[in-house]
Design a protein around this motif. Structure first.
Motif, mmCIF file in Angstrom:
data_model
loop_
_atom_site.group_PDB
_atom_site.id
_atom_site.type_symbol
_atom_site.label_atom_id
_atom_site.label_comp_id
_atom_site.label_asym_id
_atom_site.label_seq_id
_atom_site.Cartn_x
_atom_site.Cartn_y
_atom_site.Cartn_z
ATOM 1 N N ALA A 30 1.760 9.219 -2.629
ATOM 2 C CA ALA A 30 0.854 9.773 -1.619
ATOM 3 C C ALA A 30 -0.492 10.189 -2.194
ATOM 4 O O ALA A 30 -1.539 9.878 -1.618
ATOM 5 N N VAL A 31 -0.492 10.894 -3.316
ATOM 6 C CA VAL A 31 -1.763 11.347 -3.901
ATOM 7 C C VAL A 31 -2.615 10.172 -4.393
ATOM 8 O O VAL A 31 -3.823 10.143 -4.118
ATOM 9 N N LYS A 34 -4.247 8.673 -1.463
ATOM 10 C CA LYS A 34 -5.329 9.508 -0.939
ATOM 11 C C LYS A 34 -6.624 9.306 -1.729
ATOM 12 O O LYS A 34 -7.694 9.146 -1.150
ATOM 13 N N TYR A 35 -6.528 9.326 -3.050
ATOM 14 C CA TYR A 35 -7.738 9.304 -3.861
ATOM 15 C C TYR A 35 -8.220 7.910 -4.232
ATOM 16 O O TYR A 35 -9.410 7.699 -4.399
ATOM 17 N N ASN A 39 -6.914 7.088 1.827
ATOM 18 C CA ASN A 39 -6.027 7.238 2.968
ATOM 19 C C ASN A 39 -5.172 8.498 2.800
ATOM 20 O O ASN A 39 -4.125 8.457 2.158
ATOM 21 N N PRO A 40 -5.590 9.630 3.392
ATOM 22 C CA PRO A 40 -4.849 10.886 3.207
ATOM 23 C C PRO A 40 -3.664 11.062 4.160
ATOM 24 O O PRO A 40 -3.012 12.093 4.145
ATOM 25 N N VAL A 43 -0.250 11.901 2.489
ATOM 26 C CA VAL A 43 -0.218 13.265 1.930
ATOM 27 C C VAL A 43 -0.010 14.268 3.057
ATOM 28 O O VAL A 43 0.753 15.226 2.909
ATOM 29 N N LYS A 44 -0.671 14.050 4.185
ATOM 30 C CA LYS A 44 -0.510 14.958 5.334
ATOM 31 C C LYS A 44 0.913 14.937 5.868
ATOM 32 O O LYS A 44 1.397 15.938 6.384
#
Length: 100
Positions: A30-31, A34-35, A39-40, A43-44
């Motif tokens: 997930a992280v 995101k970075y 695409n966050p 993570v959400k």
């Protein structure tokens, strides 16, 4: 696996595995999504799931520790520390929880 649901230590072992899996998904999938991909969304989604499992693991560890009369300096701190380290809960399950 169904026999693990019958005892508090068994349920703690299940929580340890679930918490460990959620941490690995969060940290290694997930992280980076995101970075690196911007695409966050994952993570959400995984953040609250991992947070809930983390708190359940902490509370259940303390509950089992009190019930089983674990000494904090011998067992409890190791089990609590394991949830902060990737793969830590798997190690603790193999080395400590499976033998109780």
């Amino acid at each position: 696996m169904i026999h693990l649901f019958k005892t508090k230590i068994g349920r703690l072992r299940i929580l340890a595995i679930l918490e460990g899996i959620s941490l690995l998904i969060l940290v290694f999938i997930a992280v980076p999504m995101k970075y690196w991909m911007g695409n966050p969304a994952f993570v959400k989604m995984m953040g609250p799931i991992h947070g809930s499992l983390f708190l359940l693991f902490l509370f259940n560890t303390l509950s089992v520790g009190v019930e089983q009369h674990w000494k904090f300096k011998e067992i409890t701190w190791k089990v609590l520390l394991a949830c902060f380290v990737p793969f830590g809960t798997f190690y603790i399950d193999m080395k400590i929880l499976s033998k109780l």
